[in-house]
Write a protein that holds these residues in place. Structure first.
Motif, PDB file in Angstrom:
ATOM      1  N   TRP A 181       3.546  -2.721   3.855  1.00 58.12           N
ATOM      2  CA  TRP A 181       3.572  -4.177   3.682  1.00 58.12           C
ATOM      3  C   TRP A 181       4.167  -4.914   4.870  1.00 58.12           C
ATOM      4  O   TRP A 181       3.653  -5.957   5.270  1.00 58.12           O
ATOM      5  CB  TRP A 181       4.379  -4.533   2.440  1.00 58.12           C
ATOM      6  CG  TRP A 181       3.733  -4.152   1.157  1.00 58.12           C
ATOM      7  CD1 TRP A 181       2.502  -3.584   0.977  1.00 58.12           C
ATOM      8  CD2 TRP A 181       4.292  -4.304  -0.148  1.00 58.12           C
ATOM      9  NE1 TRP A 181       2.261  -3.378  -0.355  1.00 58.12           N
ATOM     10  CE2 TRP A 181       3.343  -3.804  -1.066  1.00 58.12           C
ATOM     11  CE3 TRP A 181       5.499  -4.802  -0.616  1.00 58.12           C
ATOM     12  CZ2 TRP A 181       3.582  -3.803  -2.440  1.00 58.12           C
ATOM     13  CZ3 TRP A 181       5.741  -4.803  -1.976  1.00 58.12           C
ATOM     14  CH2 TRP A 181       4.788  -4.312  -2.885  1.00 58.12           C
ATOM     15  N   ALA A 185       0.570  -4.333   7.126  1.00 57.29           N
ATOM     16  CA  ALA A 185       0.019  -5.555   6.512  1.00 57.29           C
ATOM     17  C   ALA A 185      -1.506  -5.486   6.467  1.00 57.29           C
ATOM     18  O   ALA A 185      -2.193  -6.269   7.136  1.00 57.29           O
ATOM     19  CB  ALA A 185       0.476  -6.794   7.283  1.00 57.29           C
ATOM     20  N   SER A 211      -2.432  -3.473  -1.938  1.00 54.93           N
ATOM     21  CA  SER A 211      -2.796  -4.309  -0.793  1.00 54.93           C
ATOM     22  C   SER A 211      -4.314  -4.514  -0.760  1.00 54.93           C
ATOM     23  O   SER A 211      -5.042  -3.924  -1.561  1.00 54.93           O
ATOM     24  CB  SER A 211      -2.347  -3.627   0.509  1.00 54.93           C
ATOM     25  OG  SER A 211      -3.283  -2.622   0.891  1.00 54.93           O
TER      26      SER A 211
END
Length: 368
Positions: A181, A185, A211
């Motif tokens: 994260w 990302a 995600s």
């Protein structure tokens, strides 16, 4: 007044954990006394106990504690007695990285957490028979019935969530989740590869599953770990004992390679292969720590396609916001951390170490 508590002491490098009565100092102004309910066992604990790092021994380790605050020093403002807390790393709070929200890169991180064995002012938190012990490990030393905990190691959490279910958030889980994260990302449709399906790697798999990444590849040599990775969200698995994973990644991605790789094994040969498996503009996050002084050779021209290699400590997390968010995900069932945990009475810490070393459990949690 100082109090006597039962703790697991490592007498010297390579010695086992042995239960012993130790004396806990009075809390300093920015410390709290925490009654431990649970503590995760991490490979870092085993590395220090084995003599791999110059932490002062005899000493008390443990850095994934969870418990209930019993008393606080006069300057503590973030918690009060009765609060449920997860314990994580500590930091100075005043250096540039701390002020910018990156306390895992505190200017004094090593001495405050991993190597010093004492408070920042040089005083000891633990003693036995009048002699100081190595303590203050990650600002906590949680392999004990009670711990003196640095205020910046304390994270207040939802009291409705069982502490045994969230103790590993303090180190291993936030490291794996943060790698995905906070560093990778992942963008929509991207590919994430996780090298090593231990506690950190499986945490990264769970984070990737939450995600926008659509392809999540777990790589390991243990079939049971790969099966668990699939159950936790991996879309593909690669048995590294049977196939070259860089080639497998190329095949799965149609030759493009991985947008993100999380390297948790600490094996420099695996790290090199992970860099080779990256797509143009891809990023590899180095999480696994090989012995000090280890080096790895990279194809420099291969990096010119925009590849990045990024080192990581503790997920680059700001614990006061990150850990409570993870607790909420555990509570809601979206971060099924219980699938990794095996519990042991604190008195059976050596059995927990043995089971972890031999691969019978992913994340041992000691119960007090």
């Amino acid at each position: 007044m100082p109090s006597t508590v039962r703790a697991a002491v490592v007498e010297s490098g390579g010695a086992p954990f042995t239960l012993s009565d130790v004396v806990l100092d009075d809390p300093a102004p920015h410390e709290a006394v925490v009654r431990l309910v649970a503590a995760g066992l991490c490979h870092t604990d085993l590395g220090v106990a084995g003599g791999g790092l110059p932490f002062p021994l005899p000493g008390v380790l443990g850095h994934e504690g969870a418990g209930i605050v019993e008393a606080v020093g006069p300057a503590v403002r973030g918690v009060v007695p009765g609060d449920h807390v997860v314990l994580s790393f500590t930091s100075c709070g005043g250096c540039r990285n701390c002020r910018q929200g990156h306390p895992a890169y505190c200017a004094t991180w090593l001495e405050r957490n991993l190597l010093g064995g004492r408070r920042a002012d040089g005083t000891s938190t633990l003693s036995r028979d009048g002699e100081s012990l190595g303590g203050h490990f990650f600002g906590q030393s949680s392999f004990a019935e009670r711990a003196l905990v640095d205020e910046r190691s304390l994270v207040r959490v939802d009291p409705d969530v069982p502490l045994a279910s969230i103790a590993p958030l303090g180190c291993g889980v936030q490291t794996g989740v943060g790698a995905v994260w906070n560093v990778l990302a992942p963008a929509a449709g991207s590919t994430v590869v996780v090298l090593g399906a231990g506690a950190v790697g499986l945490s990264a798999v769970m984070a990737a599953a939450l995600s926008p990444a659509t392809t999540i590849i777990a790589v390991d040599r243990v079939a049971a770990r790969l099966e668990l990775a699939e159950e936790l969200g991996a879309t593909h698995t690669v048995d590294a004992g049977r196939a070259a994973f860089a080639e497998a990644v190329a095949e799965i991605t149609g030759g493009r390679g991985a947008d993100g790789v999380v390297e948790t094994t600490g094996n420099t040969a695996v790290l090199r292969q992970g860099v080779d498996a990256l797509a143009a503009r891809g990023t590899l996050v180095v999480v696994g720590a090989p012995p000090f002084g280890s080096e790895v050779a990279l194809d420099v021209n291969g990096l010119l396609g925009g590849k990045r290699v990024v080192g990581l400590t503790l997920g680059d997390s700001e614990t006061q916001t990150f850990v409570p968010a993870l607790v909420e995900l555990v509570k809601d069932g979206r971060l099924p951390l219980h699938r990794l945990i095996g519990t042991y009475p604190f008195t059976q810490i050596d059995r927990a170490v043995r089971d972890m070393t031999e691969g019978r459990v992913v994340k041992p949690v000691l119960l007090f």
